[in-house]
Design an enzyme around this catalytic site. Structure first.
Site, PDB file in Angstrom:
ATOM      1  N   GLU A 115       0.892  -1.169   0.000  1.00  0.00           N
ATOM      2  CA  GLU A 115       0.000   0.000   0.000  1.00  0.00           C
ATOM      3  C   GLU A 115       0.921   1.207   0.000  1.00  0.00           C
ATOM      4  OE1 GLU A 115      -1.712   3.047   1.009  1.00  0.00           O
ATOM      5  OE2 GLU A 115      -2.256   2.173   2.955  1.00  0.00           O
ATOM      6  N   CYS A 143      -1.998   8.733   3.021  1.00  0.00           N
ATOM      7  CA  CYS A 143      -1.780   8.380   1.601  1.00  0.00           C
ATOM      8  C   CYS A 143      -2.996   8.718   0.756  1.00  0.00           C
ATOM      9  CB  CYS A 143      -1.529   6.886   1.459  1.00  0.00           C
ATOM     10  SG  CYS A 143      -0.128   6.340   2.388  1.00  0.00           S
TER      11      CYS A 143
HETATM   12  C1  SIN Z   1      -2.740   5.620   4.870  1.00  0.00           C
HETATM   13  O1  SIN Z   1      -2.557   6.813   4.864  1.00  0.00           O
HETATM   14  O2  SIN Z   1      -1.859   4.843   4.517  1.00  0.00           O
HETATM   15  C2  SIN Z   1      -4.029   4.968   5.293  1.00  0.00           C
HETATM   16  C3  SIN Z   1      -5.136   5.898   5.460  1.00  0.00           C
HETATM   17  C4  SIN Z   1      -6.433   5.201   5.762  1.00  0.00           C
HETATM   18  O3  SIN Z   1      -6.495   4.035   6.162  1.00  0.00           O
HETATM   19  O4  SIN Z   1      -7.446   5.867   5.613  1.00  0.00           O
END
Ligand code: SIN
Length: 479
Positions: free
Chosen positions: A252, A286
């Site tokens: 991810e 992210c």
């Molecule tokens: C992330 O920023 O990697 C995950 C964010 C989320 O689970 O909403």
């Protein structure tokens, strides 16, 4: 911190049920810059010991019934909820986000444990009609094996549970390497897993610098899967390190989410969604809106309304009740945000929000209008509270800007035209689409990206498949 249960704050790594207590490295509180605590800098030998413990523990763990594993996961979940306030305090102390948001993350993290405890009972195989009369064919699901879990600092609780819960439900065992900025939330989860009765060796937590631990995890033939959340650069490096032992991968990785507002959007809802998406965790996610694209007809009204909301944000330590934006994780994060701002301003962007006088660990939340694709913030994740607004004229132009990056994690758009909703949503190159919503993260929904944003899906039904192999079992001689 003022913990009700002081035993949740462990400054030690967890290997095979033994706490390795060494103060090799400091962990800093990002709000104060002071030392929050210490942790061991685990070695390759300790990593190998954790892998061996996980391999040994898996012999019994995978033979528990799925219902028994589900019950242990639910016990872990219940302890997380019972200790949510303490877990939130630990999270805020090491990561910086406001306490209310930290508590929200604990509930979000626990929701994955619950979801996958429930899913454990639904790991079904298949009976496949055989092409020959005297044979029956079954497709059976089996756990992948020992898993390496490498997690980031921005969600120190939820990024662990999103990976560990499906793995445990499937019958796998875990070696977790949390970020060296935020080890204590992971260790608190280790404490609660022990208390829930999850056997020793099923969850191991290694603290310290990533290079040596990462190399030992990725080169081990015993580790059959790596799940990583973090940057695309490190994800690609880990994938290369895993190639010789052909591990199953879930990655991810980075995003560069477009947030598109069409002329026909509900303005208030779009501003609300932009605030939720852009400023969650101070812009350090992210899936954060990284580029806000607004059609000309609604542009000025949107910029004015967004700027007003951003001016009302309260920047400060996460422990202050009124804080809505905490400190950034470290000086490197602040330097990147400043570099993006300077670059954008030098290329013609204009700030539409007030300026705050903040100390060095904080980033001023801002709206910039006049953003263009020539600016660094169009190509790279800023990972901070900067909201650049790009003006566009046509749907085709918006789509071309939205898809015009190597990334494809999240995208958001606001429209009331249902034909456009399908047309545009289907044309977006990404794994997550938010239509008239700024939130795309729930345990029930598949989460993950396309292109340089990664491989695999977390959460949902798909999330458990990542920790399973399929064995085709052919029963012959039944004629
Ligand atoms: C992330 O920023 O990697 C995950 C964010 C989320 O689970 O909403």
């Amino acid at each position: 911190m003022n913990l009700t249960d002081k035993g949740l704050f462990r400054e030690a790594a967890l290997v095979d049920g033994t706490w390795i207590d060494r103060a090799d490295m400091e962990v800093t509180n990002p709000a104060t810059g002071t030392v929050l605590g210490y942790m061991p800098d685990c070695t390759a030998a300790e990593t190998e010991a954790a892998i061996a413990a996980a391999e040994h523990a898996m012999v019994d763990w995978k033979t528990l019934s799925n219902a028994e594993r589900a019950d242990l996961l639910m016990a872990w979940h219940d302890l997380m909820l019972a200790h949510a306030d303490d877990l939130a305090q630990i999270l805020t102390a090491e990561q910086g986000k406001p306490l209310a948001e930290a508590r929200g993350e604990i509930l979000y993290g626990a929701s994955f444990v619950r979801w996958f405890a429930e899913e454990a009972r639904r790991i079904n195989g298949q009976i496949i009609p055989s092409p020959v009369k005297d044979k029956k064919i079954f497709a059976m699901k089996e756990p992948v094996g020992v898993c390496a879990i490498i997690t980031p600092w921005n969600f120190p609780n939820a990024m662990i549970t999103r990976k560990v819960a499906p793995g445990l439900a499937a019958g796998c065992t875990m070696v977790i390497k949390p970020s060296d900025f935020t080890p204590y939330s992971a260790l608190a989860l280790g404490v609660l897993a022990e208390r829930a009765g999850i056997p020793k060796g099923v969850i191991n937590v290694l603290t310290g610098r990533p290079e040596e631990i990462g190399a030992a995890l990725t080169s081990s033939p015993i580790v059959r899967k790596l799940s990583f959340t973090g940057s695309t650069r490190i994800g690609a490096l880990l994938a290369a390190q895993c190639a010789p032992t052909l591990k199953k991968l879930s990655l991810e990785l980075g995003g560069n989410a477009p947030f598109i507002v069409f002329d026909d959007a509900n303005l208030d809802a779009a501003v609300e969604g932009a605030m939720a998406s852009k400023f969650r965790n101070g812009g350090q996610t992210c899936v954060c809106a990284n580029r806000i694209l607004v059609q000309s007809g609604i542009h000025d009204a949107f910029v004015a309304a967004l700027s007003e909301k951003v001016d009302a944000l309260q920047v400060g330590p996460g422990t202050d009740a009124e804080t809505t934006i905490g400190p950034m994780i470290n000086a490197a994060a602040i330097a990147k945000i400043s570099a993006h701002m300077e670059d954008a301003l030098s290329k013609g962007a204009m700030r539409t929000t007030r300026s705050r006088n903040l100390s060095a660990q904080y980033a001023d939340p801002v709206v910039l209008k006049g953003a263009t694709t020539e600016m660094r913030l169009a190509a790279e994740e800023t990972f901070g509270p900067v909201a650049p607004v790009f003006q566009f004229e046509t749907e085709a132009e918006a789509l071309s800007i939205a898809n015009g990056t190597p990334f494809g994690l999240a995208a958001y758009f606001y429209t009331t035209d249902m034909a456009r909703a399908f047309r545009f949503g289907e044309a977006l190159e990404c794994g997550l689409v938010g239509l008239n919503t700024g939130a795309v993260s729930h345990a029930e929904a598949p989460f993950g990206g396309v292109k340089s944003s990664g491989l695999g899906r977390e959460g949902a039904q798909e999330g458990i498949e990542e920790y399973l192999e399929t064995k085709a079992f052919h029963f012959g001689g039944l004629g």
